[in-house]
Design an enzyme around this catalytic site. Structure first.
Site, PDB file in Angstrom:
ATOM      1  CD1 TRP A   1      -2.764   1.414   0.832  1.00 52.89           C
ATOM      2  CD2 TRP A   1      -1.323   2.318   1.917  1.00 52.89           C
ATOM      3  NE1 TRP A   1      -3.347   2.729   1.066  1.00 52.89           N
ATOM      4  CE2 TRP A   1      -2.665   3.274   1.934  1.00 52.89           C
ATOM      5  CE3 TRP A   1      -0.445   2.749   2.897  1.00 52.89           C
ATOM      6  CZ2 TRP A   1      -2.675   4.604   2.427  1.00 52.89           C
ATOM      7  CZ3 TRP A   1      -0.554   4.043   3.362  1.00 52.89           C
ATOM      8  CH2 TRP A   1      -1.775   4.956   3.166  1.00 52.89           C
TER       9      TRP A   1
ATOM     10  N   GLY B   1      -6.186  -2.731  -2.586  1.00 52.09           N
ATOM     11  CA  GLY B   1      -6.231  -2.884  -1.274  1.00 52.09           C
ATOM     12  C   GLY B   1      -6.788  -1.928  -0.382  1.00 52.09           C
ATOM     13  CG  ASP B   2      -6.936   2.720  -0.015  1.00 54.04           C
ATOM     14  OD1 ASP B   2      -6.289   3.185   0.741  1.00 54.04           O
ATOM     15  OD2 ASP B   2      -8.142   3.356  -0.449  1.00 54.04           O
ATOM     16  CB  ILE B   3      -9.965   0.880   3.667  1.00 50.53           C
ATOM     17  CG1 ILE B   3      -9.459  -0.494   4.458  1.00 50.53           C
ATOM     18  CG2 ILE B   3     -11.525   0.847   4.411  1.00 50.53           C
ATOM     19  CD1 ILE B   3      -9.099  -0.469   6.218  1.00 50.53           C
TER      20      ILE B   3
END
Length: 294
Positions: free
Chosen positions: A222, A241-243
């Site tokens: 990230w 994969g970033d929220i």
């Protein structure tokens, strides 16, 4: 004093750009004047040059004002940050053919803007790891205001060698965790020794840069992807994969659960070769949820 003028496309949405940038307390932004101070260093001279936007009959005008640094150094820095040569109209047209068309119609013309310096970008990204946004900005503000320098209202991040000489205890006094303090200091030591040359990374492919950075303790995928995006301005970067990306797509796609990394990558193939702009506009939808009516 000197002045440089740059004509931009009328699609250039500087108002929402500055509104988004204002989330960072370190940035000196004047909302009413549509201006921002940009740190520029030229031959050891530091200056916070003034960048001001305004509407014209034919589009948008950017005016850059300075005095002590050269016009050439200032324009190079500002052009690098704001990526004025990017074809915003072409990018906009591309996304109108994708499932992100509603976002691009809503936030039309918001450009990608980089962090002001490579070292600062990497430090900021390491500091922001696994923190909520409010506390993340609190920590970076303490870090820069304690060890950096303010000139003409613009904050300069500290030099790597200054941070390399600290102990973890020093940063813990700012509420850094011991481990994060070690990550920041150890990475700064690598840069000081030239074991990690950030400028040289600009000539490498995304995959090589991710491999180089993730080999360093405390830097994961990230962080490496955010550096590629906001440090180097890579066009086709999707941090699946970033929220924030996952939450934004959950809402946009009408799901009752966050989409998986695999699903985002698969459905995100349609966003290439401008996936970085897809990421930006998805983040915009989470940061300004009431801006669009859909």
């Amino acid at each position: 004093m000197w002045k440089i003028e740059k004509e931009l496309t009328n699609l250039y949405n500087y108002k929402l750009l500055l509104k988004r940038m204002k989330a960072d307390p370190l940035l000196s932004i004047n909302k009413s004047l549509h201006s921002i101070r940009i740190p520029v260093e030229d031959g050891g001279i530091k200056e916070g040059v003034l960048l001001q936007f305004s509407d014209t009959s034919s589009g948008v005008k950017a005016e850059l004002f300075g005095e002590r640094v050269s016009k050439e150094a200032a324009f190079y820095q500002v052009n690098r940050i704001f990526l004025w040569e990017r074809p915003l109209s072409k990018i906009y047209d591309h996304f109108l053919t994708t499932d992100l068309a509603p976002l691009f119609k809503c936030f039309a013309g918001v450009p990608l803007a980089l962090d002001f310096e490579l070292y600062g970008c990497l430090m900021k990204t390491i500091i922001h790891q696994q923190l909520n946004m409010k506390f993340a900005y609190t920590l970076t503000t303490r870090f820069v205001q304690t060890y950096g320098e303010q000139v003409d209202g613009a904050w300069f991040y500290p030099a790597p060698e200054k941070i390399a000489g600290l102990s973890p205890f020093d940063l813990q006094q700012l509420q850094f965790s011991k481990r994060k303090a070690e990550y920041v200091i150890d990475t700064s030591k690598l840069i000081e020794k030239n074991s990690l040359n950030l400028k040289n990374l600009t000539y490498k492919r995304d995959e090589e840069i991710i491999q180089d950075l993730t080999s360093i303790r405390g830097i994961g995928p990230w962080t490496a992807q955010c550096f590629l995006l906001f440090g180097l301005g890579r066009e086709n970067l999707l941090p699946a994969g970033d929220i924030g990306i996952q939450n934004g797509l959950k809402k946009l796609w009408g799901k009752d659960h966050k989409p998986s990394v695999e699903e985002i990558k698969e459905r995100g193939k349609q966003w290439s070769p401008y996936a970085s702009y897809a990421a930006l506009y998805i983040w915009l939808s989470t940061e300004f949820p009431d801006y669009c009516l859909f």
